[in-house]
Design a protein around this motif. Structure first.
Motif, mmCIF file in Angstrom:
data_model
loop_
_atom_site.group_PDB
_atom_site.id
_atom_site.type_symbol
_atom_site.label_atom_id
_atom_site.label_comp_id
_atom_site.label_asym_id
_atom_site.label_seq_id
_atom_site.Cartn_x
_atom_site.Cartn_y
_atom_site.Cartn_z
ATOM 1 N N LYS A 21 0.852 -1.195 0.000
ATOM 2 C CA LYS A 21 0.000 0.000 0.000
ATOM 3 C C LYS A 21 0.880 1.233 0.000
ATOM 4 C CE LYS A 21 -3.922 -2.067 2.463
ATOM 5 N NZ LYS A 21 -4.867 -1.939 3.615
ATOM 6 N N ILE A 22 0.518 2.193 -0.846
ATOM 7 C CA ILE A 22 1.249 3.440 -0.924
ATOM 8 C C ILE A 22 0.254 4.591 -1.021
ATOM 9 C CG2 ILE A 22 3.316 2.439 -2.012
ATOM 10 C CD1 ILE A 22 2.240 3.431 -4.690
ATOM 11 N N ASN A 45 -16.715 -7.842 -23.202
ATOM 12 C CA ASN A 45 -17.058 -7.375 -21.858
ATOM 13 C C ASN A 45 -15.823 -7.568 -20.992
ATOM 14 O OD1 ASN A 45 -18.067 -6.830 -19.327
ATOM 15 N ND2 ASN A 45 -19.980 -7.951 -19.635
ATOM 16 N N ILE A 46 -15.198 -6.451 -20.612
ATOM 17 C CA ILE A 46 -13.882 -6.501 -19.981
ATOM 18 C C ILE A 46 -13.976 -6.000 -18.551
ATOM 19 C CG2 ILE A 46 -11.509 -5.638 -20.078
ATOM 20 C CD1 ILE A 46 -11.840 -5.404 -23.089
ATOM 21 N N GLN A 47 -13.455 -6.811 -17.626
ATOM 22 C CA GLN A 47 -13.299 -6.415 -16.229
ATOM 23 C C GLN A 47 -11.809 -6.343 -15.941
ATOM 24 O OE1 GLN A 47 -15.465 -9.048 -13.622
ATOM 25 N NE2 GLN A 47 -17.220 -9.175 -15.022
ATOM 26 N N MET A 48 -11.343 -5.184 -15.495
ATOM 27 C CA MET A 48 -9.912 -5.023 -15.255
ATOM 28 C C MET A 48 -9.656 -4.411 -13.891
ATOM 29 S SD MET A 48 -8.866 -1.870 -17.799
ATOM 30 C CE MET A 48 -8.852 -2.980 -19.180
ATOM 31 N N ARG A 49 -8.423 -4.629 -13.437
ATOM 32 C CA ARG A 49 -8.035 -4.184 -12.092
ATOM 33 C C ARG A 49 -6.587 -3.720 -12.127
ATOM 34 N NH1 ARG A 49 -5.396 -6.425 -7.628
ATOM 35 N NH2 ARG A 49 -6.183 -5.723 -5.593
ATOM 36 N N HIS A 50 -6.333 -2.642 -11.404
ATOM 37 C CA HIS A 50 -4.955 -2.204 -11.220
ATOM 38 C C HIS A 50 -4.356 -3.085 -10.124
ATOM 39 C CE1 HIS A 50 -1.397 0.073 -10.490
ATOM 40 N NE2 HIS A 50 -1.775 1.142 -11.194
ATOM 41 N N SER A 51 -3.440 -3.962 -10.511
ATOM 42 C CA SER A 51 -2.899 -4.947 -9.567
ATOM 43 C C SER A 51 -1.600 -4.494 -8.921
ATOM 44 C CB SER A 51 -2.680 -6.282 -10.288
ATOM 45 O OG SER A 51 -1.862 -6.096 -11.436
ATOM 46 N N ASP A 98 3.372 14.148 -13.172
ATOM 47 C CA ASP A 98 3.713 12.733 -13.050
ATOM 48 C C ASP A 98 2.561 12.014 -12.367
ATOM 49 O OD1 ASP A 98 4.874 10.282 -12.910
ATOM 50 O OD2 ASP A 98 6.403 10.830 -11.402
ATOM 51 N N ALA A 99 1.904 11.127 -13.114
ATOM 52 C CA ALA A 99 0.746 10.422 -12.553
ATOM 53 C C ALA A 99 1.148 9.202 -11.757
ATOM 54 C CB ALA A 99 -0.192 10.011 -13.685
ATOM 55 N N GLY A 100 2.477 8.950 -11.651
ATOM 56 C CA GLY A 100 2.916 7.783 -10.903
ATOM 57 C C GLY A 100 2.488 6.494 -11.565
ATOM 58 N N ALA A 101 2.018 5.552 -10.770
ATOM 59 C CA ALA A 101 1.603 4.249 -11.290
ATOM 60 C C ALA A 101 0.131 4.203 -11.650
ATOM 61 C CB ALA A 101 1.916 3.165 -10.260
ATOM 62 N N PHE A 140 -12.604 7.449 -14.545
ATOM 63 C CA PHE A 140 -11.766 7.906 -13.442
ATOM 64 C C PHE A 140 -10.406 7.221 -13.585
ATOM 65 C CE2 PHE A 140 -14.586 4.457 -12.226
ATOM 66 C CZ PHE A 140 -13.704 3.466 -11.838
ATOM 67 N N PRO A 141 -9.332 7.858 -13.122
ATOM 68 C CA PRO A 141 -8.014 7.211 -13.189
ATOM 69 C C PRO A 141 -7.984 5.986 -12.278
ATOM 70 C CG PRO A 141 -7.903 9.224 -11.903
ATOM 71 C CD PRO A 141 -9.268 9.195 -12.513
ATOM 72 N N LEU A 142 -7.197 5.008 -12.660
ATOM 73 C CA LEU A 142 -7.118 3.755 -11.909
ATOM 74 C C LEU A 142 -5.862 3.753 -11.046
ATOM 75 C CD1 LEU A 142 -8.153 1.138 -14.641
ATOM 76 C CD2 LEU A 142 -9.577 2.133 -12.848
ATOM 77 N N PHE A 143 -6.063 3.614 -9.737
ATOM 78 C CA PHE A 143 -4.963 3.422 -8.807
ATOM 79 C C PHE A 143 -4.955 1.964 -8.348
ATOM 80 C CE2 PHE A 143 -5.436 7.972 -8.723
ATOM 81 C CZ PHE A 143 -4.148 8.443 -8.521
ATOM 82 N N GLY A 144 -3.921 1.613 -7.624
ATOM 83 C CA GLY A 144 -3.776 0.237 -7.172
ATOM 84 C C GLY A 144 -4.996 -0.248 -6.408
ATOM 85 N N GLY A 145 -5.494 -1.412 -6.801
ATOM 86 C CA GLY A 145 -6.661 -1.993 -6.160
ATOM 87 C C GLY A 145 -7.980 -1.530 -6.745
ATOM 88 N N TRP A 146 -7.977 -0.503 -7.635
ATOM 89 C CA TRP A 146 -9.211 -0.006 -8.233
ATOM 90 C C TRP A 146 -9.588 -0.858 -9.435
ATOM 91 C CZ3 TRP A 146 -9.561 6.064 -8.178
ATOM 92 C CH2 TRP A 146 -9.355 6.520 -6.863
ATOM 93 N N LYS A 147 -10.893 -0.916 -9.674
ATOM 94 C CA LYS A 147 -11.409 -1.765 -10.743
ATOM 95 C C LYS A 147 -12.272 -0.940 -11.702
ATOM 96 C CE LYS A 147 -11.790 -5.770 -7.651
ATOM 97 N NZ LYS A 147 -12.724 -6.787 -7.091
ATOM 98 N N THR A 148 -12.468 -1.460 -12.882
ATOM 99 C CA THR A 148 -13.395 -0.863 -13.846
ATOM 100 C C THR A 148 -13.913 -1.966 -14.756
ATOM 101 O OG1 THR A 148 -13.720 0.890 -15.491
ATOM 102 C CG2 THR A 148 -11.676 -0.343 -15.616
ATOM 103 N N GLN A 149 -15.029 -1.695 -15.401
ATOM 104 C CA GLN A 149 -15.651 -2.659 -16.317
ATOM 105 C C GLN A 149 -16.281 -1.884 -17.471
ATOM 106 O OE1 GLN A 149 -18.578 -5.211 -14.517
ATOM 107 N NE2 GLN A 149 -19.167 -6.160 -16.457
ATOM 108 N N TYR A 150 -16.120 -2.382 -18.691
ATOM 109 C CA TYR A 150 -16.672 -1.686 -19.845
ATOM 110 C C TYR A 150 -16.945 -2.673 -20.972
ATOM 111 C CZ TYR A 150 -11.980 -1.971 -21.917
ATOM 112 O OH TYR A 150 -10.792 -2.426 -22.425
ATOM 113 N N LEU A 151 -17.721 -2.198 -21.941
ATOM 114 C CA LEU A 151 -18.035 -2.950 -23.157
ATOM 115 C C LEU A 151 -17.394 -2.248 -24.339
ATOM 116 C CD1 LEU A 151 -21.847 -3.805 -22.820
ATOM 117 C CD2 LEU A 151 -19.989 -5.434 -22.868
ATOM 118 N N LEU A 152 -16.757 -3.029 -25.194
ATOM 119 C CA LEU A 152 -16.193 -2.517 -26.440
ATOM 120 C C LEU A 152 -16.713 -3.394 -27.574
ATOM 121 C CD1 LEU A 152 -14.243 -0.588 -27.910
ATOM 122 C CD2 LEU A 152 -12.460 -2.301 -27.598
#
Length: 462
Positions: free
Chosen positions: A45-46, A103-109, A127-130, A175-187
């Motif tokens: 955690k950071i 249908n994509i589910q992704m996570r910042h790991s 600098d947006a970092g990671a 929204f920007p994705l930080f560690g542990g954050w998730k998002t889901q979308y359709l393309l």
């Protein structure tokens, strides 16, 4: 101090050579290995402003079947983006289109965000970092009708660029994705089927990518591919460049389907860029089944019109209203009388035109023929109106007397037309002077005008 050595579990690969290797000969074989989730965030955690550190645990190059732990701790601010689950649906149509939806589910790991998120600090810091602001997806060059949406709706912050050999889509989450954050979308998008579908007779083969480019250095934990074939497809055979877990075929129903469309389902775990390869799906399809949907549409409209025709002819009233029905019949008869009278009035002008032509050309034969034809039409119309008058009498309507009055006035008008014809014949045969003809014709026209006004008055009262 030398690293400690210990026995490890053996792992072997089977390599199929393109040709037999002669005795005493050698062949160099290059093996590429891709390791997923080999880097672990440390610390786990950071805060938003802190750098991301990762640790790698591996094996030092030693003798075969031995291992000595190698541990590397370093700064790494690359975005650790992982697709936790991907469902890729390919719907094939023999009418020239293939619809693809992912249908994509992704996570910042990477390292989890510790503490609150400040959008002000995020926008202020270059600098947006990671964190992950956006990423690029590559689609086939023939892709069209591209859409990108989530549960809220269409995401308009994406950009599409059409290149010569591909379509590049820059996807920007809400929204920007930080560690542990998730998002889901359709393309989703469409491609023409002729680029991927091949056939010989009733034998068809679909050749497409099992997984396509999502972002660079992609890691997909779980993936499901569903291939929806046209209704009537059978004898399916799926050939993949790597091992997959094939599920039981299911059915998919959409508009104009009867027995359902076969769906080929396959699963795969732990995928990377190296798995972007083509699969082949073989099946048979009878071409006459292409007529099924058009015939269903024609049949549906036929039944609809048939039901409407039957419905408008049905009488749902418990008792009949004879008076109302009689009024409707009378109104219909009077409408037909008006129409016939319009035609009969047009014949009055035909008489006048024939007389004027006769006076000009003095052609008695042509005038006689024209008069016979007009007289025949006039007699037919008069008989039809007389028949309608009889129907009105049967209905007991007062309008029958008015139609009778109209007939009487019309007879008088017809007699005046006959008199006008006699005057014209005398004029042509020099049996009447022109001045006498003009005087008699003027008096005749005055009487005809009076009769026409009376007839219009009667028609207005019908």
């Amino acid at each position: 101090m030398p690293p400690s050595r210990q026995r490890c579990d053996k792992e072997f690969w089977r390599i199929n050579l393109p040709s037999s290797l002669a005795a005493g000969k050698s062949l160099q074989v290059d093996v590429d290995s891709v390791y997923a989730h080999a880097l672990s965030p440390f610390p786990t955690k950071i805060k938003q402003s802190e750098k991301q550190l990762v640790v790698f645990t591996g094996n030092i190059f030693l003798e075969p079947f031995t291992e000595a732990e190698l541990r590397v701790h370093a700064e790494n601010n690359n975005p650790f983006l992982t697709v936790t689950h991907l469902e890729r649906v390919i719907e094939l149509s023999h009418w020239g289109n293939i619809a693809v939806e992912e249908n994509i589910q992704m996570r910042h790991s990477g390292a989890d965000l510790n503490g609150p998120f400040s959008r002000y600090d995020y926008q202020r810091t270059q600098d947006a970092g990671a964190s992950i602001k956006s990423f690029k997806t590559v689609l086939p060059s023939s892709a069209k009708d591209v859409y990108y949406r989530d549960e809220i709706g269409n995401i308009s912050t994406s950009h599409l660029k059409e290149l010569d050999d591909m379509v590049e889509v820059e996807l920007r989450p809400r929204f920007p994705l930080f560690g542990g954050w998730k998002t889901q979308y359709l393309l989703g998008y469409n491609v023409p089927s002729y680029q991927y579908l091949y056939n010989q007779g009733n034998q068809y083969a679909l050749k497409m990518r099992f997984v396509d480019h999502i972002f660079d250095d992609v890691v997909i934990d779980e993936m499901t591919v569903k291939i929806i074939l046209p209704e009537g497809a059978k004898n399916t055979k799926l050939v993949t460049p790597f091992s997959v877990k094939k599920d039981k075929n299911t059915l998919h129903y959409t508009y104009l389907d009867t027995v359902g469309r076969p769906v080929i389902v396959a699963h795969k775990t732990n995928l990377v860029d190296a798995h972007i390869q083509d699969f082949e799906l073989w099946y048979t399809f009878d071409k006459y089944l292409l007529l099924q949907e058009p015939l269903l549409v024609v049949g549906a409209f036929y039944l609809l019109f048939l039901c409407v025709i039957i419905y408008v002819r049905l009488d749902f009233s418990i008792t009949k209203d004879e008076a109302k029905e009689s009024k409707m019949r009378v109104a219909s008869i009077l409408e037909e009388v008006q129409s016939l009278q319009d035609k009969r009035s047009a014949l009055y002008q035909s008489f006048d035109d024939a007389v004027n032509k006769f006076k000009s050309t003095k052609d008695a034969t042509n005038f006689t023929n024209s008069r016979k034809k007009i007289d025949g039409d006039y007699k037919l119309l008069t008989q039809q109106i007389q028949g309608l008058q009889s129907q009105l009498k049967n209905e007991g309507a007062d309008a029958a007397e008015k139609v009778g009055e109209l007939q009487r006035l019309d007879t008088q008008h017809k007699d005046l037309i006959a008199v006008a014809i006699q005057y014209s014949e005398k004029l042509v045969n020099n049996k009447m002077t022109r001045q006498a003809y003009i005087d008699q014709e003027k008096a005749n026209n005055t009487k005809r005008e009076e009769l026409l006004q009376k007839m219009e008055s009667v028609r207005a009262s019908l």
